[in-house]
Design an enzyme around this catalytic site. Structure first.
Site, PDB file in Angstrom:
ATOM      1  N   HIS A 137      15.547  -3.212  -8.279  1.00 29.57           N
ATOM      2  CA  HIS A 137      15.944  -4.195  -9.111  1.00 29.57           C
ATOM      3  C   HIS A 137      14.609  -4.862  -9.675  1.00 29.57           C
ATOM      4  O   HIS A 137      13.845  -4.958  -9.088  1.00 29.57           O
ATOM      5  CB  HIS A 137      16.595  -5.308  -8.141  1.00 29.57           C
ATOM      6  CG  HIS A 137      18.122  -5.244  -8.117  1.00 29.57           C
ATOM      7  ND1 HIS A 137      19.091  -4.981  -9.260  1.00 29.57           N
ATOM      8  CD2 HIS A 137      19.174  -4.920  -7.164  1.00 29.57           C
ATOM      9  CE1 HIS A 137      20.272  -4.675  -8.908  1.00 29.57           C
ATOM     10  NE2 HIS A 137      20.243  -4.780  -7.625  1.00 29.57           N
ATOM     11  N   CYS A 199      15.470  -2.154 -14.328  1.00 34.79           N
ATOM     12  CA  CYS A 199      15.827  -2.897 -15.571  1.00 34.79           C
ATOM     13  C   CYS A 199      14.636  -3.235 -16.248  1.00 34.79           C
ATOM     14  O   CYS A 199      13.648  -3.897 -15.832  1.00 34.79           O
ATOM     15  CB  CYS A 199      16.815  -4.068 -15.101  1.00 34.79           C
ATOM     16  SG  CYS A 199      18.439  -3.380 -14.666  1.00 34.79           S
TER      17      CYS A 199
END
Length: 231
Positions: A137, A199
């Protein structure tokens, strides 16, 4: 008299709304701080528990490799990860000294795993063989999880270990790709790679990914000296 009462009601209403807004704002701020604290704690405690015996045991456990099941980290997801911290299936460590990234590697892409460290993206992949792909993440705090990948540069060194050997990779490619461009994690004939995916921002619904890929340059035995890079 009626106008005076109406004016007092409006003042009271505005005070209530402002108070509620302040409370909501404080809750959001502290929720974020609590989330970051818990994630960092999970990362550090898991790193400390990884040894050769733990890795061998966890390598035999099943993993979740369903990309669609991955959710953004919220307080609820992190809380569930903290409640099951003893069940984490750590199978190694990753370090990128240039950006101060040190994380546990866990088998699969469960939300609990991704609340703790980097998750393997393919079943049965092996360090030092094929294309070893990891996902993590991106968070607003650059020092948490895979956020530091944003600062990685071509030429930086990536270290992986399964506590038996230490694998050294040199970053050859860094680019931004769309989430649908999964071909980057496929094996490439004749090459030994590591591919890291996160991301492109912490924005919910972000469809772009930072992709960092390196080539294996060296494999050494895991000793106190060679494992120091992960401390």
């Amino acid at each position: 008299m009626a106008k005076h009462k109406s004016s007092r009601k409006r003042v009271w209403l505005w005070r209530v709304l402002l108070t509620l807004g302040l409370l909501v704002g404080l809750a959001l701020v502290f929720n974020e701080q609590i989330k970051l604290f818990v994630v960092d704690h999970l990362t550090q405690t898991t790193m400390q528990k990884i040894d050769a015996n733990t890795v061998k045991k966890n390598q035999k456990t099943p993993g979740n490799f369903d990309f669609k099941s991955v959710k953004a980290l919220d307080v609820s997801t992190v809380g569930k990860a903290a409640a099951t911290a003893n069940q984490r299936n750590a199978i190694g460590k990753i370090a990128i000294p240039a950006v101060n990234l040190k994380l546990p590697i866990l088998k699969g892409l469960s939300n609990s795993n991704l609340s703790t460290g980097a998750g393997t993206m393919k079943p049965d992949q092996q360090m030092g063989q094929g294309n070893y792909a990891l996902a993590g993440h991106y968070m607003t705090d650059r020092g948490i999880l895979f956020s530091p990948l944003k600062n990685v540069q071509v030429g930086n060194t990536v270290y992986l270990t399964d506590m038996a050997k230490v694998y050294t990779y040199k970053v050859a490619t860094k680019t931004t790709v769309n989430e649908t461009q999964v071909q980057w994690i496929n094996d490439v004939a004749g090459k030994k790679l590591v591919t890291l995916i996160t991301c492109a921002s912490a924005t919910e619904g972000e469809t772009n990914r930072i992709m960092v890929q390196g080539a294996l340059t060296k494999t050494t035995k895991a000793t106190t000296k060679t494992l120091a890079v992960f401390d």
